[in-house]
Design an enzyme around this catalytic site. Sequence first.
Site, PDB file in Angstrom:
ATOM      1  N   ASN A   9      28.584  -6.995  34.188  1.00 14.92           N
ATOM      2  CA  ASN A   9      28.953  -7.882  35.291  1.00 14.92           C
ATOM      3  C   ASN A   9      27.784  -8.842  35.527  1.00 14.92           C
ATOM      4  O   ASN A   9      26.758  -8.445  36.062  1.00 14.92           O
ATOM      5  CB  ASN A   9      29.226  -7.030  36.546  1.00 14.92           C
ATOM      6  CG  ASN A   9      29.466  -7.881  37.781  1.00 14.92           C
ATOM      7  OD1 ASN A   9      29.662  -9.088  37.685  1.00 14.92           O
ATOM      8  ND2 ASN A   9      29.453  -7.245  38.952  1.00 14.92           N
ATOM      9  N   LYS A  11      27.639 -11.301  37.490  1.00 16.89           N
ATOM     10  CA  LYS A  11      27.581 -11.798  38.878  1.00 16.89           C
ATOM     11  C   LYS A  11      27.349 -13.324  38.889  1.00 16.89           C
ATOM     12  O   LYS A  11      27.790 -14.010  37.979  1.00 16.89           O
ATOM     13  CB  LYS A  11      26.499 -11.056  39.661  1.00 16.89           C
ATOM     14  CG  LYS A  11      26.631  -9.533  39.544  1.00 16.89           C
ATOM     15  CD  LYS A  11      25.855  -8.822  40.588  1.00 16.89           C
ATOM     16  CE  LYS A  11      25.837  -7.339  40.292  1.00 16.89           C
ATOM     17  NZ  LYS A  11      25.342  -6.554  41.381  1.00 16.89           N
ATOM     18  N   HIS A  95      34.931  -5.295  43.778  1.00 18.46           N
ATOM     19  CA  HIS A  95      33.490  -5.035  43.708  1.00 18.46           C
ATOM     20  C   HIS A  95      32.945  -4.951  45.136  1.00 18.46           C
ATOM     21  O   HIS A  95      33.383  -5.691  46.016  1.00 18.46           O
ATOM     22  CB  HIS A  95      32.791  -6.147  42.922  1.00 18.46           C
ATOM     23  CG  HIS A  95      31.371  -5.811  42.600  1.00 18.46           C
ATOM     24  ND1 HIS A  95      30.359  -5.936  43.520  1.00 18.46           N
ATOM     25  CD2 HIS A  95      30.798  -5.311  41.471  1.00 18.46           C
ATOM     26  CE1 HIS A  95      29.220  -5.532  42.961  1.00 18.46           C
ATOM     27  NE2 HIS A  95      29.458  -5.148  41.717  1.00 18.46           N
ATOM     28  N   GLU A  97      30.397  -6.057  46.503  1.00 16.31           N
ATOM     29  CA  GLU A  97      29.883  -7.309  47.068  1.00 16.31           C
ATOM     30  C   GLU A  97      31.032  -8.137  47.640  1.00 16.31           C
ATOM     31  O   GLU A  97      30.875  -8.831  48.643  1.00 16.31           O
ATOM     32  CB  GLU A  97      29.103  -8.087  45.994  1.00 16.31           C
ATOM     33  CG  GLU A  97      27.762  -7.421  45.721  1.00 16.31           C
ATOM     34  CD  GLU A  97      27.230  -7.637  44.314  1.00 16.31           C
ATOM     35  OE1 GLU A  97      27.732  -8.506  43.591  1.00 16.31           O
ATOM     36  OE2 GLU A  97      26.289  -6.896  43.946  1.00 16.31           O
ATOM     37  N   GLU A 167      31.224   2.927  41.768  1.00 24.59           N
ATOM     38  CA  GLU A 167      29.932   2.292  41.987  1.00 24.59           C
ATOM     39  C   GLU A 167      29.459   2.591  43.407  1.00 24.59           C
ATOM     40  O   GLU A 167      29.856   1.902  44.355  1.00 24.59           O
ATOM     41  CB  GLU A 167      30.056   0.774  41.828  1.00 24.59           C
ATOM     42  CG  GLU A 167      30.526   0.335  40.463  1.00 24.59           C
ATOM     43  CD  GLU A 167      30.071  -1.080  40.145  1.00 24.59           C
ATOM     44  OE1 GLU A 167      29.379  -1.248  39.141  1.00 24.59           O
ATOM     45  OE2 GLU A 167      30.388  -2.000  40.918  1.00 24.59           O
ATOM     46  N   GLY A 173      22.147  -2.474  42.274  1.00 23.95           N
ATOM     47  CA  GLY A 173      21.041  -3.425  42.348  1.00 23.95           C
ATOM     48  C   GLY A 173      19.827  -2.903  43.098  1.00 23.95           C
ATOM     49  O   GLY A 173      18.928  -3.669  43.450  1.00 23.95           O
ATOM     50  N   SER A 212      22.754   0.578  38.908  1.00 27.80           N
ATOM     51  CA  SER A 212      21.412   0.651  38.311  1.00 27.80           C
ATOM     52  C   SER A 212      21.374   1.419  36.998  1.00 27.80           C
ATOM     53  O   SER A 212      20.418   2.145  36.719  1.00 27.80           O
ATOM     54  CB  SER A 212      20.410   1.226  39.323  1.00 27.80           C
ATOM     55  OG  SER A 212      20.340   0.392  40.465  1.00 27.80           O
TER      56      SER A 212
HETATM   57  C1  PEP Z   1      27.292  -4.012  39.638  1.00 32.56           C
HETATM   58  O1  PEP Z   1      27.055  -4.949  40.361  1.00 32.56           O
HETATM   59  O2  PEP Z   1      28.456  -3.802  39.243  1.00 32.56           O
HETATM   60  C2  PEP Z   1      26.181  -3.148  39.247  1.00 32.56           C
HETATM   61  C3  PEP Z   1      26.444  -1.951  38.812  1.00 32.56           C
HETATM   62  O3  PEP Z   1      24.906  -3.671  39.408  1.00 32.56           O
HETATM   63  P1  PEP Z   1      23.508  -3.005  38.930  1.00 32.56           P
HETATM   64  O4  PEP Z   1      23.714  -2.432  37.557  1.00 32.56           O
HETATM   65  O5  PEP Z   1      22.539  -4.147  38.935  1.00 32.56           O
HETATM   66  O6  PEP Z   1      23.181  -1.947  39.917  1.00 32.56           O
END
Ligand code: PEP
Length: 251
Positions: A9, A11, A95, A97, A167, A173, A212
Site C-alpha cells: 500500500n 498510500k 483502511h 486511515e 491491521e 506506521g 509495520s
Molecule cells: C498500511 O498502511 O496498510 C500498513 C500496514 O502500514 P505500515 O506497514 O507502514 O505499518
Amino acid sequence: MRRLMVAGNWKMNGTRASVAELLKGLKSQEFSATVEVAIFPTFLHVNEAVEALQGTSVKVGAQNLATQSGPGALTGEVSASQLTDAGCTLVLIGHSERRQLLGEAESVLVEKFKAAQEAGLVPVLCVGETLAEREADQTFDVVGAQLDSIMDSLGVEVFSRAVIAYEPVWAIGTGLTATPEQAQDVHHAIRARLAARNAEVAQGVRLLYGGSVKAANAAELFRMPDIDGGLIGGASLNADEFGAICRAAGN
Ligand code: PEP
C-alpha cells in the site's frame, strides 16, 4: 490450499520519477510463483504501474473507489469500472486511515465493497482495532462487527471473491508489530466468525496481516497457520525490502 499474497500500500506517496524508480526496482525482484504480489499506488500512478508491470505477475490495485460502480455525476471520485478499465484487479476498502481520518462509515464501506465486486475487482477489506479498544479487551468485538457489517448486508459468500487484511491500528506506521501469536489469535477469530456462517468460505478466504511488517519480521508472521500473507505500508516503498518480504512469504 490458500495462495499467499503480499500487497504494498503506497498510500499518498510518490512522484512520477520516484514511482518509475520503484517500479524499476520491483521488476528486478525475483518473486516466487507461489505468492501473489500486488501493489496499490495512488490513482495518479495506476497507469504508470500497469504499463511498467505488463508481462510480470505483479498485480495493480487502487486504494479507494466510488460507492457506485458505473459512471455518473460524482465529482472527484473514481468508479470501479474505471479502475478495471485502467487495469486494476484489486481495491483496498476500509483502511483505518480512511475509516478514522476521513470518517468512512460502515454503510459507505458496504456500498464500496459491492461496487468493487460488481465491476469484477477483488476487494481487500481492512479491519482492525485501536490501541484503546485492544486495552479494553474489545479487539474481537470490534473486528467482528466490521466483518458482520459486510456479511449482514451482502452475505458471507462475498468473501469467496475478496481478501481480508487484519491491521491493528496501533501497529500501522508506528514500528509496533503485533506478535505472531497476537496476530494469529485475531486471524483465527476472523476465520471462525466467517465459519459460523459458511465453513467453506472461511477456509478459502485469505487473511493478510498488516502493521509495520518488514523483511526482518515477515517470516515469523507468515509462518502462522491463519496468516496468508501481508499488507505492507512503509516497507513497500523500498523495492528490495518489499521483494524480501515477498520472498519470506514464498519460503
Ligand atoms: C498500511 O498502511 O496498510 C500498513 C500496514 O502500514 P505500515 O506497514 O507502514 O505499518
